[in-house]
Design an enzyme around this catalytic site. Structure first.
Site, PDB file in Angstrom:
ATOM      1  NE  ARG A  50      26.274  24.452 -17.838  1.00  0.00           N
ATOM      2  CZ  ARG A  50      25.954  25.442 -17.319  1.00  0.00           C
ATOM      3  NH1 ARG A  50      26.341  26.568 -16.989  1.00  0.00           N
ATOM      4  NH2 ARG A  50      24.431  25.556 -17.670  1.00  0.00           N
ATOM      5  CE  LYS A 149      22.305  23.554 -14.789  1.00  0.00           C
ATOM      6  NZ  LYS A 149      21.911  24.749 -13.974  1.00  0.00           N
ATOM      7  CD  GLU A 182      27.086  29.364  -8.493  1.00  0.00           C
ATOM      8  OE1 GLU A 182      26.794  29.721  -9.614  1.00  0.00           O
ATOM      9  OE2 GLU A 182      27.325  28.472  -8.088  1.00  0.00           O
TER      10      GLU A 182
HETATM   11  N1  PXG Z   1      24.810  29.233 -10.998  1.00  0.00           N
HETATM   12  C1  PXG Z   1      24.008  27.882 -10.667  1.00  0.00           C
HETATM   13  C2  PXG Z   1      24.279  27.517  -9.273  1.00  0.00           C
HETATM   14  C3  PXG Z   1      23.166  27.766 -11.591  1.00  0.00           C
HETATM   15  O1  PXG Z   1      22.345  26.732 -11.210  1.00  0.00           O
HETATM   16  C4  PXG Z   1      23.620  29.487 -13.160  1.00  0.00           C
HETATM   17  C5  PXG Z   1      24.656  29.810 -12.082  1.00  0.00           C
HETATM   18  C6  PXG Z   1      23.622  30.119 -14.558  1.00  0.00           C
HETATM   19  O2  PXG Z   1      24.055  29.328 -15.335  1.00  0.00           O
HETATM   20  P1  PXG Z   1      23.652  29.492 -16.979  1.00  0.00           P
HETATM   21  O3  PXG Z   1      24.331  28.481 -17.597  1.00  0.00           O
HETATM   22  O4  PXG Z   1      21.950  29.218 -16.918  1.00  0.00           O
HETATM   23  O5  PXG Z   1      23.894  30.757 -17.152  1.00  0.00           O
HETATM   24  C7  PXG Z   1      22.849  28.298 -12.819  1.00  0.00           C
HETATM   25  C8  PXG Z   1      21.865  27.605 -13.763  1.00  0.00           C
HETATM   26  C9  PXG Z   1      16.084  26.895 -13.417  1.00  0.00           C
HETATM   27  C10 PXG Z   1      17.270  26.417 -13.015  1.00  0.00           C
HETATM   28  O6  PXG Z   1      15.231  26.098 -13.755  1.00  0.00           O
HETATM   29  C11 PXG Z   1      18.272  27.039 -13.351  1.00  0.00           C
HETATM   30  C12 PXG Z   1      19.599  26.680 -12.907  1.00  0.00           C
HETATM   31  C13 PXG Z   1      19.561  25.518 -12.075  1.00  0.00           C
HETATM   32  C14 PXG Z   1      18.570  25.057 -11.661  1.00  0.00           C
HETATM   33  C15 PXG Z   1      17.278  25.465 -11.981  1.00  0.00           C
HETATM   34  O7  PXG Z   1      15.735  28.105 -13.182  1.00  0.00           O
HETATM   35  N2  PXG Z   1      20.750  27.184 -13.183  1.00  0.00           N
END
Ligand code: PXG
Length: 296
Positions: A50, A149, A182
């Site tokens: 990703r 991301k 989301e």
């Molecule tokens: N949606 C968004 C907008 C995200 O940023 C997820 C879904 C979940 O994705 P994953 O691949 O983790 O299952 C994310 C993930 C943190 C942190 O430190 C986590 C994310 C972004 C920024 C900080 O908790 N997210």
């Protein structure tokens, strides 16, 4: 703590990047948040894939190979003697001048931080989250696609600030058309009549790795997942609701915009998936310490 920057490890106090890095000046970059459990990095391949896809989409070439990045992550965890960890990879556009032009930045900056994981309070899992929708909408996919991301999280941060201002910890974000997409750092699922429902990527979401893991775990239990466009009405009337993300794992949602979901307690399917997910994280992933792996 030792932090990786462009091929070298530095103590935390010396781990610095330039104020002329466009990551700092413009939020121009991409990142990943990854976890290690029990000396194994969970879903490392998926996170690295990703990361490289996000970079491609913003027309940035990561200066090290996928394999070198994998080695940097494993080395960062090892150097800090971690078994359970939160790993942050950040690849920013690099040092340029004060203008926007990304072609003036000659080499993207690669940072890998392997830190101790700060867990959410257990109460959130047993009691569930209360969330709200806010005025700020999730980025349009043809503007800044949520599938990237990127290090530009202002969209989500504004939404989160609005929720915190209202006294809520988390937001259920809507897209420009008002469909549910989301959370600010988590994907959303509903449980309805023995099925899971989650919005499809095209409505504007990050294609979460935890989201896919949950879809797979549910399938193994004979629970199908429908990827459907959902409205607030669908959420209010769902039997169960939960959010998924690397940091939070699976977290029950028990109230949305003042409506209780189901009986206002985490549901049976959600609880089962939480247990299954925790079991999976204990045993799968890329080993950080191969010797221990062989001895064990
Ligand atoms: N949606 C968004 C907008 C995200 O940023 C997820 C879904 C979940 O994705 P994953 O691949 O983790 O299952 C994310 C993930 C943190 C942190 O430190 C986590 C994310 C972004 C920024 C900080 O908790 N997210």
């Amino acid at each position: 703590m030792e932090i990786y920057i462009d091929g070298h490890f530095y103590p935390q106090e010396e781990a610095k990047v330039s104020v002329f890095d466009h990551g700092y000046l413009y939020g121009d970059g991409v990142f990943e948040g990854i976890r290690a459990y029990n000396g194994r990095v969970f879903k490392l391949t998926e996170h690295l894939d990703r990361l490289y896809q996000s970079a491609k989409s913003i027309m940035m070439e990561i200066p090290i190979s996928w394999k070198e990045m994998e080695a940097a992550v494993l080395e960062a965890v090892r150097r800090n003697n971690l078994h359970d960890a939160y790993v942050r990879i950040v690849v920013s556009r690099g040092v340029g001048d004060l203008g926007l032009d990304p072609t003036k930045c000659h080499r993207p900056t690669v940072v890998v931080i392997a830190a101790k994981i700060v867990l959410y309070p257990e109460e959130l899992y047993s009691k569930g989250l209360r969330v709200v929708t806010v005025g700020t909408r999730r980025n349009h996919p043809e503007a800044l696609n949520p599938r990237i991301k990127s290090t530009n999280y202002l969209n989500n941060i504004i939404a989160k600030a609005e929720a915190l201002h209202l006294g809520y910890q988390e937001v259920l974000m809507l897209n420009g058309e008002g469909y549910v997409v989301e959370g600010t750092g988590d994907n959303i699922f509903l449980v309805q009549d023995g099925k899971l429902i989650t919005p499809p990527p095209h409505v504007g979401i990050l294609k979460g790795i935890t989201r896919q893991t949950v879809i797979d775990l549910a399938a193994e239990r004979g629970i199908p997942t429908l990827q459907e466009v959902i409205t607030r009405h669908d959420v209010f009337n769902a039997q169960e609701c939960f959010m998924t993300g690397t940091a939070a794992e699976i977290i029950p949602v028990v109230e949305v915009d003042g409506r209780l979901i189901g009986d206002g307690m985490p549901g049976a399917v959600t609880k089962k998936l939480i247990t299954d997910y925790r079991e999976l994280t204990k045993v799968s992933g890329t080993p950080v310490y191969p010797q221990a792996e062989m001895a064990g």
